[in-house]
Scaffold this active site. Structure first.
Site, PDB file in Angstrom:
ATOM      1  N   ARG A   1     -16.872 -21.192 -36.475  1.00  0.00           N
ATOM      2  CA  ARG A   1     -17.782 -20.225 -37.110  1.00  0.00           C
ATOM      3  C   ARG A   1     -17.044 -19.339 -38.119  1.00  0.00           C
ATOM      4  O   ARG A   1     -15.866 -19.520 -38.366  1.00  0.00           O
ATOM      5  CB  ARG A   1     -18.403 -19.346 -36.014  1.00  0.00           C
ATOM      6  CG  ARG A   1     -19.082 -20.124 -34.881  1.00  0.00           C
ATOM      7  CD  ARG A   1     -20.508 -20.420 -35.236  1.00  0.00           C
ATOM      8  NE  ARG A   1     -21.226 -21.061 -34.140  1.00  0.00           N
ATOM      9  CZ  ARG A   1     -21.972 -20.410 -33.238  1.00  0.00           C
ATOM     10  NH1 ARG A   1     -22.045 -19.100 -33.239  1.00  0.00           N
ATOM     11  NH2 ARG A   1     -22.639 -21.094 -32.326  1.00  0.00           N
TER      12      ARG A   1
ATOM     13  N   CYS B   1     -34.173 -12.377 -30.132  1.00  0.00           N
ATOM     14  CA  CYS B   1     -33.290 -13.335 -29.466  1.00  0.00           C
ATOM     15  C   CYS B   1     -33.980 -13.987 -28.268  1.00  0.00           C
ATOM     16  O   CYS B   1     -34.439 -13.296 -27.353  1.00  0.00           O
ATOM     17  CB  CYS B   1     -31.997 -12.657 -29.012  1.00  0.00           C
ATOM     18  SG  CYS B   1     -30.950 -13.827 -28.144  1.00  0.00           S
TER      19      CYS B   1
ATOM     20  N   ARG C   1     -28.201 -16.840 -40.814  1.00  0.00           N
ATOM     21  CA  ARG C   1     -26.916 -16.126 -40.819  1.00  0.00           C
ATOM     22  C   ARG C   1     -26.077 -16.629 -41.993  1.00  0.00           C
ATOM     23  O   ARG C   1     -26.002 -17.836 -42.219  1.00  0.00           O
ATOM     24  CB  ARG C   1     -26.192 -16.397 -39.498  1.00  0.00           C
ATOM     25  CG  ARG C   1     -24.925 -15.600 -39.301  1.00  0.00           C
ATOM     26  CD  ARG C   1     -24.286 -15.939 -37.964  1.00  0.00           C
ATOM     27  NE  ARG C   1     -25.131 -15.602 -36.838  1.00  0.00           N
ATOM     28  CZ  ARG C   1     -25.068 -16.185 -35.633  1.00  0.00           C
ATOM     29  NH1 ARG C   1     -24.202 -17.157 -35.413  1.00  0.00           N
ATOM     30  NH2 ARG C   1     -25.872 -15.819 -34.661  1.00  0.00           N
TER      31      ARG C   1
END
Ligand code: SF4
Length: 572
Positions: A150, A443, A81
């Protein structure tokens, strides 16, 4: 600098706390295990640390059983990510991300619900190359996952006005201010010079300390009337206060969070609660001090009770406010009035105050890929080659082509037309307001499909909507493959949370402005039951709704579910 001493807590610290403690500021044995040629995976302790570097190990769950049968290790792959505060990417950065999807990933890019890029399917041997190549265009993955603050989210129209731009700049400053300071990322991935950080906690990580936070931490900034960032789902939700066309400061809400565990009443989604107003110059101090309260008092023994919402609920909001007052150099003022009219994105072209144009595209579930009849990825690549403004990833997994000069608009329009890239106008308003998390096959926590399934479910619900003349009525629908809630399903007017293969819990009664949680309506139902349940509800809504009444408000007024009022949570 004061030494960080965490208050003693009852209970034994979880194994993740030990991993952090022994990691020497997020290094662990990652350097060695990432090079180990004998496995395409890494040990769990290193995987925990990997998250702080924006990545974690997954396996292709579609292949899991077959590989088990063949006595092979799972088809391990990494998700990486990229941190993009406020969802901003230059065309050059877009082109590199586009290439990463093909070169190292599964051929696609995912735009996340927190305005970040994700690439799935990266083999262990390619993770470092990926990080080095994105570094060339000044992108990084630092703190994109892990027990830290984050990606900081913000409203996506940066140059619609000066204050939109200023709010974006604050989101970038917040992200920088709260980044971990360890050099581990540079050493491990960018071949930076090795620094021995030793154990002088306060010098290496002046805000976090050696144990970082008990759990992930999220911040988002909304600019009313748009609540596109779902500001009450954030650990710190900031509502920009604009007066005389100028950004004055922010209302601050604390302790929102979506995750829960099925059947565990000690876990629940929670809305952020307003604690007051701050001037913009007070933002960094306020966020830092709030974060340090969670650092000091968050639950470090039970991870599923470690989010900030539980820290506040366990001790009370008044305790929290007192604790914050002790740490701040100023006093919070009373919250200023604000009004939200919607969540979600508004599509199509809008012109900003400076004359530049911004175009919001509809990206189904944030997935950028080429299909036989829809060359979305190729089309966006061609646009990136000529675009001179920015791309903005929205909190609803859509994409804004931002800052298009009037001179460039026609060229961009022609490319959009050539590749038939849609702003969603031909779809139902339900589809335009849908969010699904990634879920299967990548996931590890997924209990049911989400991204791969929601579009086809919507096609079936669309038939009901058409029957009742509701196709262009805006209704927010969200689906998560597990109760972790990455699609913020607990706030959907219609929310689905995966229970098992093909089975979902159905929640109703969230509101279209993102200020109310929804409530469980039916448990463990399959598609036939979902449709049979929604059919009469939507028919009733079409017949008896009041002017401008949203579906979530209607189901409450009619008593289908009880309202969950501000600050309450529901036990599951
Ligand atoms: Fe995975 Fe659950 Fe998040 Fe969906 S909500 S991406 S299934 S963790």
């Amino acid at each position: 600098m004061e030494k960080i001493i965490l208050p003693t807590q009852p209970g034994t610290p979880s194994d993740v706390e030990d991993i952090k403690q022994e990691s020497n500021y997020l290094r662990g044995t990652l350097e060695k295990t990432m090079q180990n040629p004998l496995s395409s995976g890494i040990p769990e302790a290193d995987n925990r640390l990997m998250k702080f570097h924006g990545s974690y190990l997954q396996d292709d769950r579609d292949l899991r059983n077959e590989r088990q049968r063949q006595k092979l290790e799972p088809a391990y792959q990494f998700m990486v990510r990229v941190r993009t505060p406020g969802g901003t990417a230059t065309p050059e950065q877009w082109l590199v991300m586009d290439e990463m999807g093909d070169k190292y990933g599964n051929g696609s890019l995912k735009l996340t619900t927190r305005q970040a890029f994700q690439v799935h399917g990266i083999l262990k041997w390619n993770v470092k190359k990926y990080m080095q190549e994105i570094h060339e265009v000044l992108l990084d993955c630092i703190a994109a996952c892990g027990d830290v603050n984050r990606n900081v989210m913000c409203n996506v129209n940066p140059n619609q006005s000066d204050f939109h731009q200023e709010v974006y700049e604050w989101s970038a400053k917040l992200s920088e201010h709260l980044l971990p300071k360890t050099r581990a990322y540079h050493e491990l991935w960018l071949d930076g010079e090795k620094v021995f950080d030793g154990q002088q906690t306060e010098e290496v990580e002046p805000i976090y300390g050696a144990l970082y936070l008990p759990r992930k931490f999220k911040i988002g900034i909304a600019i009313p009337p748009s609540n596109d960032v779902d500001v009450f789902s954030q650990d710190i939700g900031l509502i920009a206060v604009i007066e005389n066309n100028e950004l004055i400061g922010f209302n601050v809400a604390v302790g929102g969070g979506m995750g829960m565990t099925h059947g565990d009443t000690a876990t629940y989604p929670q809305l952020g609660r307003l604690i007051g107003f701050i001037y913009k110059e007070q933002l960094l101090e306020t966020a830092e001090k709030i974060l340090t309260i969670q650092r000091d008092y968050g639950n470090r023994s039970v991870r599923k009770n470690a989010r900030f919402k539980y820290t506040i609920d366990a001790r009370g909001l008044e305790w929290f406010k007192d604790e914050l007052a002790k740490r701040l150099s100023f006093t919070l003022e009373k919250s200023r009035p604000y009004l939200f009219t919607r969540t979600g994105d508004e599509y199509g072209w809008i012109q900003g105050e400076d004359g530049n144009w911004h175009h919001t595209l509809f990206i189904q579930n944030g997935r950028i890929k080429d299909e036989d009849d829809y060359l979305l990825k190729t089309g966006l690549r061609e646009i990136a080659k000529v675009h001179t403004g920015l791309f903005r990833l929205t909190p609803n997994q859509n994409l804004l082509i931002a800052d298009v000069t009037p001179a460039k608009k026609e060229q961009i329009d022609q490319l959009l037309k050539h590749y038939a890239i849609t702003d969603g106008a031909q779809y139902s308003a339900l589809r335009r307001n849908a969010i699904a998390c990634v879920s299967l096959p990548t996931c590890g926590l997924a209990m049911a499909e989400a991204e791969r399934y929601l579009p086809s479910l919507i096609t079936k619900i669309d038939e009901i909507l058409a029957e009742h003349n509701l196709s262009q009525t805006e209704i927010g629908i969200r689906m998560s493959g597990c109760p972790n809630g990455c699609s913020r399903a607990a706030m959907g007017e219609i929310g689905f949370i995966g229970k098992g293969p093909g089975k979902y819990n159905l929640y109703l009664g969230g509101d279209f402005t993102g200020q109310r949680l929804n409530k469980l309506y039916k448990e463990n139902i399959d598609e036939a039951e979902i449709l049979a349940t929604l059919q009469p509800l939507l028919a009733h809504y079409a017949k008896e709704r009041q002017k401008d009444e949203h579906f979530g408000d209607f189901v409450i007024r009619q008593g289908y579910v009880e309202a969950v009022t501000d600050g309450q949570h529901f036990h599951h």
